[in-house]
Design an enzyme around this catalytic site. Structure first.
Site, mmCIF file in Angstrom:
data_model
loop_
_atom_site.group_PDB
_atom_site.id
_atom_site.type_symbol
_atom_site.label_atom_id
_atom_site.label_comp_id
_atom_site.label_asym_id
_atom_site.label_seq_id
_atom_site.Cartn_x
_atom_site.Cartn_y
_atom_site.Cartn_z
ATOM 1 N N GLU A 1 -0.407 -25.905 63.968
ATOM 2 C CA GLU A 1 -0.060 -24.491 64.068
ATOM 3 C C GLU A 1 0.026 -24.132 65.555
ATOM 4 O O GLU A 1 -0.656 -24.728 66.395
ATOM 5 C CB GLU A 1 -1.163 -23.671 63.380
ATOM 6 C CG GLU A 1 -0.867 -22.219 63.213
ATOM 7 C CD GLU A 1 0.176 -21.933 62.144
ATOM 8 O OE1 GLU A 1 0.868 -20.916 62.296
ATOM 9 O OE2 GLU A 1 0.303 -22.717 61.194
ATOM 10 N N ARG B 1 -3.220 -11.616 55.271
ATOM 11 C CA ARG B 1 -2.366 -10.803 54.405
ATOM 12 C C ARG B 1 -2.362 -9.405 54.917
ATOM 13 O O ARG B 1 -2.392 -8.447 54.797
ATOM 14 C CB ARG B 1 -2.828 -10.871 52.953
ATOM 15 C CG ARG B 1 -2.653 -12.212 52.355
ATOM 16 C CD ARG B 1 -1.264 -12.742 52.230
ATOM 17 N NE ARG B 1 -0.395 -11.862 51.527
ATOM 18 C CZ ARG B 1 0.887 -11.669 51.819
ATOM 19 N NH1 ARG B 1 1.448 -12.300 52.788
ATOM 20 N NH2 ARG B 1 1.626 -10.855 51.134
ATOM 21 N N TYR C 1 -4.852 -16.703 49.482
ATOM 22 C CA TYR C 1 -5.596 -16.759 50.733
ATOM 23 C C TYR C 1 -7.078 -16.777 50.386
ATOM 24 O O TYR C 1 -7.559 -15.880 49.704
ATOM 25 C CB TYR C 1 -5.238 -15.574 51.630
ATOM 26 C CG TYR C 1 -3.795 -15.638 52.075
ATOM 27 C CD1 TYR C 1 -3.464 -16.272 53.261
ATOM 28 C CD2 TYR C 1 -2.777 -15.116 51.288
ATOM 29 C CE1 TYR C 1 -2.136 -16.367 53.656
ATOM 30 C CE2 TYR C 1 -1.450 -15.215 51.676
ATOM 31 C CZ TYR C 1 -1.143 -15.846 52.863
ATOM 32 O OH TYR C 1 0.161 -15.953 53.260
ATOM 33 N N ARG D 1 -2.957 -23.870 56.603
ATOM 34 C CA ARG D 1 -1.938 -23.091 55.907
ATOM 35 C C ARG D 1 -1.046 -24.048 55.123
ATOM 36 O O ARG D 1 -0.890 -25.210 55.494
ATOM 37 C CB ARG D 1 -1.083 -22.304 56.906
ATOM 38 C CG ARG D 1 -1.810 -21.168 57.589
ATOM 39 C CD ARG D 1 -0.890 -20.518 58.637
ATOM 40 N NE ARG D 1 -1.434 -19.319 59.202
ATOM 41 C CZ ARG D 1 -2.234 -19.286 60.275
ATOM 42 N NH1 ARG D 1 -2.602 -20.407 60.881
ATOM 43 N NH2 ARG D 1 -2.679 -18.132 60.741
ATOM 44 N N ARG E 1 3.145 -19.239 49.670
ATOM 45 C CA ARG E 1 2.308 -19.395 50.860
ATOM 46 C C ARG E 1 0.834 -19.343 50.485
ATOM 47 O O ARG E 1 0.446 -18.697 49.517
ATOM 48 C CB ARG E 1 2.604 -18.287 51.867
ATOM 49 C CG ARG E 1 3.997 -18.352 52.435
ATOM 50 C CD ARG E 1 4.176 -17.401 53.599
ATOM 51 N NE ARG E 1 3.609 -16.090 53.411
ATOM 52 C CZ ARG E 1 4.303 -14.998 53.104
ATOM 53 N NH1 ARG E 1 5.604 -15.070 52.924
ATOM 54 N NH2 ARG E 1 3.709 -13.831 52.972
ATOM 55 N N CYS F 1 2.689 -32.642 57.564
ATOM 56 C CA CYS F 1 1.583 -31.922 58.203
ATOM 57 C C CYS F 1 1.936 -31.658 59.663
ATOM 58 O O CYS F 1 2.437 -32.553 60.344
ATOM 59 C CB CYS F 1 0.297 -32.748 58.131
ATOM 60 S SG CYS F 1 -0.192 -33.230 56.467
ATOM 61 N N ARG G 1 -2.050 -36.220 47.549
ATOM 62 C CA ARG G 1 -1.568 -37.470 46.951
ATOM 63 C C ARG G 1 -2.643 -38.158 46.118
ATOM 64 O O ARG G 1 -2.401 -38.616 45.007
ATOM 65 C CB ARG G 1 -1.092 -38.429 48.047
ATOM 66 C CG ARG G 1 0.263 -38.100 48.567
ATOM 67 C CD ARG G 1 0.854 -39.215 49.427
ATOM 68 N NE ARG G 1 2.088 -38.723 49.997
ATOM 69 C CZ ARG G 1 2.172 -38.110 51.181
ATOM 70 N NH1 ARG G 1 1.104 -37.946 51.923
ATOM 71 N NH2 ARG G 1 3.331 -37.663 51.619
#
Length: 115
Positions: A78, A115, A107, A90, A7, A75, A63
């Site tokens: 959120e 976190r 992060y 993210r 992540r 994609c 890419r």
């Protein structure tokens, strides 16, 4: 060999193609470096962006700039949770690895508060 997810997140300076591209590459390069992974070990990548980031697709920059032409990427938006971080990108990088591989999450640029 098994798969594990790495992540990461980064706050993007502004809603422009350039800012999204720069943040994407910065985050992905740091994930690759900290986890010592090669592109051929990546199974797939999932990006999510907060609703205030819609100027471009992060996968496009992976890419083009990182040459991830064979890596499946998607994609998404959120969930728009009240009082959550704004301009947040993210990522979940899913890699094929040994069972003892311990992913190091990344992060950056203000996203450390996640976190």
């Amino acid at each position: 060999m098994i798969t594990k997810g790495i992540r990461g997140a980064i706050l993007v300076e502004e809603n422009t193609s350039e800012a999204i591209g720069s943040a994407t590459i910065k985050l992905l390069k740091e994930i690759m470096k900290k986890n010592n992974i090669e592109t051929n070990l990546i199974s797939h990548v999932i990006f999510s962006l907060t609703s205030d980031l819609n100027a471009d697709f992060p996968a496009k920059y992976a890419r083009i700039n990182l040459k991830w032409r064979e890596v499946p990427m998607l994609c998404f938006n959120e969930i728009d949770v009240p009082n959550s971080l704004k301009r947040c990108l993210r990522v979940l990088v899913v890699v094929n690895c040994r069972e003892d591989f311990e992913p190091e999450f990344v992060y950056l640029s203000g996203a450390e508060v996640l976190r």
